[in-house]
Scaffold this motif. Structure first.
Motif, PDB file in Angstrom:
ATOM      1  N   GLU A 377     -93.258  70.870 -66.732  1.00 33.08           N
ATOM      2  CA  GLU A 377     -92.044  71.627 -67.099  1.00 33.08           C
ATOM      3  C   GLU A 377     -90.537  70.691 -67.254  1.00 33.08           C
ATOM      4  OE1 GLU A 377     -92.405  75.488 -64.186  1.00 33.08           O
ATOM      5  OE2 GLU A 377     -93.243  73.487 -63.486  1.00 33.08           O
ATOM      6  N   GLY A 378     -91.032  69.375 -67.146  1.00 31.41           N
ATOM      7  CA  GLY A 378     -89.827  68.327 -67.439  1.00 31.41           C
ATOM      8  C   GLY A 378     -89.011  68.351 -66.130  1.00 31.41           C
ATOM      9  N   PRO A 379     -88.001  67.807 -66.327  1.00 33.68           N
ATOM     10  CA  PRO A 379     -86.811  67.830 -65.049  1.00 33.68           C
ATOM     11  C   PRO A 379     -86.512  69.113 -64.471  1.00 33.68           C
ATOM     12  CG  PRO A 379     -85.979  66.179 -66.640  1.00 33.68           C
ATOM     13  CD  PRO A 379     -87.402  67.017 -67.587  1.00 33.68           C
ATOM     14  N   LEU A 380     -86.260  69.225 -63.315  1.00 32.30           N
ATOM     15  CA  LEU A 380     -86.036  70.416 -62.825  1.00 32.30           C
ATOM     16  C   LEU A 380     -84.574  71.173 -63.350  1.00 32.30           C
ATOM     17  CD1 LEU A 380     -86.746  72.143 -59.847  1.00 32.30           C
ATOM     18  CD2 LEU A 380     -84.574  71.613 -59.499  1.00 32.30           C
ATOM     19  N   TYR A 398     -80.981  70.359 -49.149  1.00 31.15           N
ATOM     20  CA  TYR A 398     -81.703  69.264 -48.376  1.00 31.15           C
ATOM     21  C   TYR A 398     -82.495  68.740 -49.619  1.00 31.15           C
ATOM     22  CZ  TYR A 398     -80.104  70.828 -43.895  1.00 31.15           C
ATOM     23  OH  TYR A 398     -79.112  71.471 -42.947  1.00 31.15           O
ATOM     24  N   LEU A 399     -82.073  67.241 -49.871  1.00 30.83           N
ATOM     25  CA  LEU A 399     -83.102  66.684 -50.821  1.00 30.83           C
ATOM     26  C   LEU A 399     -83.694  65.395 -50.285  1.00 30.83           C
ATOM     27  CD1 LEU A 399     -80.169  66.256 -53.541  1.00 30.83           C
ATOM     28  CD2 LEU A 399     -81.676  68.181 -53.291  1.00 30.83           C
ATOM     29  N   CYS A 400     -85.065  65.228 -50.457  1.00 29.54           N
ATOM     30  CA  CYS A 400     -85.619  63.971 -50.264  1.00 29.54           C
ATOM     31  C   CYS A 400     -86.781  63.657 -51.158  1.00 29.54           C
ATOM     32  CB  CYS A 400     -86.135  64.124 -48.777  1.00 29.54           C
ATOM     33  SG  CYS A 400     -87.001  62.668 -48.315  1.00 29.54           S
ATOM     34  N   GLY A 401     -86.571  62.566 -51.713  1.00 29.15           N
ATOM     35  CA  GLY A 401     -87.478  62.064 -52.617  1.00 29.15           C
ATOM     36  C   GLY A 401     -87.289  60.492 -53.408  1.00 29.15           C
ATOM     37  N   ARG A 407     -80.877  61.526 -57.775  1.00 29.95           N
ATOM     38  CA  ARG A 407     -79.562  61.437 -58.731  1.00 29.95           C
ATOM     39  C   ARG A 407     -79.642  62.650 -59.488  1.00 29.95           C
ATOM     40  NH1 ARG A 407     -80.852  56.112 -58.765  1.00 29.95           N
ATOM     41  NH2 ARG A 407     -82.195  56.136 -60.653  1.00 29.95           N
ATOM     42  N   HIS A 408     -80.620  63.205 -60.253  1.00 31.12           N
ATOM     43  CA  HIS A 408     -80.774  64.289 -60.967  1.00 31.12           C
ATOM     44  C   HIS A 408     -80.327  65.431 -60.405  1.00 31.12           C
ATOM     45  CE1 HIS A 408     -82.190  66.876 -63.842  1.00 31.12           C
ATOM     46  NE2 HIS A 408     -83.112  67.642 -63.269  1.00 31.12           N
ATOM     47  N   LEU A 409     -80.808  65.738 -59.184  1.00 26.77           N
ATOM     48  CA  LEU A 409     -80.712  66.814 -58.394  1.00 26.77           C
ATOM     49  C   LEU A 409     -79.177  67.039 -57.867  1.00 26.77           C
ATOM     50  CD1 LEU A 409     -83.868  67.340 -56.323  1.00 26.77           C
ATOM     51  CD2 LEU A 409     -83.290  68.579 -58.441  1.00 26.77           C
ATOM     52  N   ARG A 410     -78.534  65.780 -57.557  1.00 24.67           N
ATOM     53  CA  ARG A 410     -77.178  65.984 -57.086  1.00 24.67           C
ATOM     54  C   ARG A 410     -76.198  66.233 -58.377  1.00 24.67           C
ATOM     55  NH1 ARG A 410     -74.758  64.409 -52.727  1.00 24.67           N
ATOM     56  NH2 ARG A 410     -76.090  63.862 -51.136  1.00 24.67           N
TER      57      ARG A 410
END
Ligand SMILES: Cc1cc2nc3c(=O)[nH]c(=O)nc-3n(C[C@H](O)[C@H](O)[C@H](O)COP(=O)(O)OP(=O)(O)OC[C@H]3O[C@@H](n4cnc5c(N)ncnc54)[C@H](O)[C@@H]3O)c2cc1C
Length: 431
Positions: A377-380, A398-401, A407-410
């Motif tokens: 699916e590529g990046p979320l 909450y993000l963890c990874g 950075r992408h999710l933020r």
């Protein structure tokens, strides 16, 4: 400066300790004298006092007492604070040296040079230079310019900071006032280093035995550990320092490394998922069952930063799924709690906890899990997020990874207008 956006109670203590020597010294220093020379000489003294206070508080922060880190928003944030203060201490020391030299320029260039490099018998000034030189040596490797840092080597190099502190303290005690206060801060700083390096390894670690090593995927295992005597009490999502003692390990024996606890607080075994990310974690993939490890902790405050009225959305990727596995296992054990989890992985073969998480979701209606596979699916995207969690804008996130994923999710969440104070992240890297 993101760290300053959400102050914690411990920050107040840090500010007080940093400012205290200056507040006490101000009546003696008075206000700047007339002209540029007066200002520069005043600035030189003030920056010296603030710089040393920051150096000492930076060292005191490395004490790493379990639970104490909560007052600072968890150990990862405390280390960021430690690094930021250390950096600014170095800048202030530079300002101190340059302002005092510049203040002497109107007298003569020779006077300025002598302020910086006096005759050898002026030991106090040379002790200041020694402290500065040692700071350069142990701070330099942290700049990207010098390439990838060898973490254990850098930790050993960091011990030079104790010598730098002693030299800087001697410099100040010799040349300035407020001796009792500097002794007190000095004892706090050197005591913290002594505790961390000499005492904590002997008294603060609990012995455990590895009962099982379960391979989860290529380069990932989950260890199941049992206490030899006392067990470590933790909250779901916290982490600990693990020191393996297995004689057969090819690397990392006797070295401490941080790992998240993936079991629920009341599980019979303490579990840790370990991904091969370097020498020590690779060696642990083949650690001998039955061998001993030492555990220190727990640390971390990731899930304590929750908003009581908002339901959580968890976004976990790679080995960064472990804090969410701990939380989901707690939901499974207690039946209490609700959350929506999006599990980001390269493909199904890398989503090693997915089957177990789906089973928990089937049994507990408050908990849902969706997989997102990068290869397919590529990046979320926002569309994916909205489709699987329509109310994500109203949730505590909450993000963890891996750093690139965070950075992408933020960025994605910020672009949609999610307030930054509702986004919490943990990166498995203190540097
Ligand atoms: C809060 C936190 C929780 C973590 N949880 C997990 C987990 O559940 N599962 C997992 O597999 N990994 C986890 N890690 C990462 C794990 O600590 C590193 O992968 C491991 O320390 C790497 O050591 P190495 O010798 O194998 O590799 P190295 O090549 O020595 O290190 C790889 C990177 O790991 C970091 N690192 C190495 N040693 C340390 C150390 N002693 N302290 C802090 N960072 C270090 C450094 O940034 C380094 O660049 C976590 C890290 C942190 C900070």
């Amino acid at each position: 400066m993101a760290i300053l956006r959400r102050p914690h109670p411990g920050d107040l203590l840090v500010v007080l300790l940093v400012l205290l020597p200056l507040l006490v010294a101000l009546p003696r220093l008075g206000w700047p004298g007339p002209g540029a020379m007066g200002w520069l000489s005043w600035l030189g003294r003030v920056s010296g006092i603030l710089g040393l206070a920051m150096m000492l508080v930076t060292a005191a922060l490395c004490v790493r007492l379990p639970r104490w880190d909560r007052y600072f928003g968890g150990l990862p944030r405390l280390w960021r604070l430690h690094r930021g203060l250390g950096f600014w201490a170095f800048i202030l020391v530079m300002v101190h040296v340059l302002s005092l030299a510049l203040a002497a320029v109107p007298l003569s260039l020779e006077a300025a040079a002598l302020t910086l490099f006096p005759p050898w018998h002026q030991v106090a000034i040379w002790l200041g230079w020694l402290a500065w030189g040692l700071m350069v040596i142990f701070l330099a490797p942290t700049f990207d310019f010098f390439g990838k840092l060898h973490y254990q080597g850098w930790k050993r190099l960091h011990l030079l900071s104790a010598v730098a502190l002693i030299a800087a303290l001697a410099h100040t005690l010799w040349l300035a006032g407020e001796g009792a206060l500097w002794w007190l801060l000095g004892l706090l700083a050197l005591g913290a280093i002594f505790w961390r390096k000499a005492i904590a390894p002997r008294v603060a670690r609990l012995p455990y035995r590895i009962e099982n090593v379960e391979p989860l995927a290529r380069g990932v295992v989950e260890l199941a550990l049992r206490p030899e005597h006392h067990r470590l009490r933790h909250r779901a999502g916290q982490f600990l320092y693990l020191t393996p003692l297995d004689e057969t390990l090819s690397a990392g024996r006797g070295e401490e490394h941080p790992y998240t606890i993936s079991s629920a607080p009341d599980d019979s075994h303490l579990r840790i998922g370990i991904k091969d990310l370097g020498d020590a974690s690779r060696a642990l993939q083949t650690v001998t069952p039955g061998s001993r490890v030492l555990l220190e902790g727990p640390y971390g405050d990731f899930f304590a930063r929750r908003h009581p009225r908002c339901r959580p959305l968890w976004l976990g990727g790679g080995i960064g799924i472990t804090p969410f596995v701990g939380m989901a296992r707690e939901i499974a054990a207690t039946g209490v709690g609700e959350a929506q989890l999006i599990y980001l992985a390269n493909g199904p073969e890398r989503a090693y906890y997915l089957d177990e998480l789906r089973r928990i979701a089937e049994a507990h209606p408050g908990f849902g899990v969706t997989a997102h596979f990068y290869r397919k699916e590529g990046p979320l995207t926002e569309t994916f997020l909205r489709h699987h969690c329509p109310d994500y804008m109203d949730r505590e996130i909450y993000l963890c990874g891996p750093p690139a994923m965070i950075r992408h999710l933020r960025r994605l969440l910020a672009d949609q207008g999610v307030p930054t104070q509702r986004i919490h992240s943990e990166v498995f890297d203190f540097l």
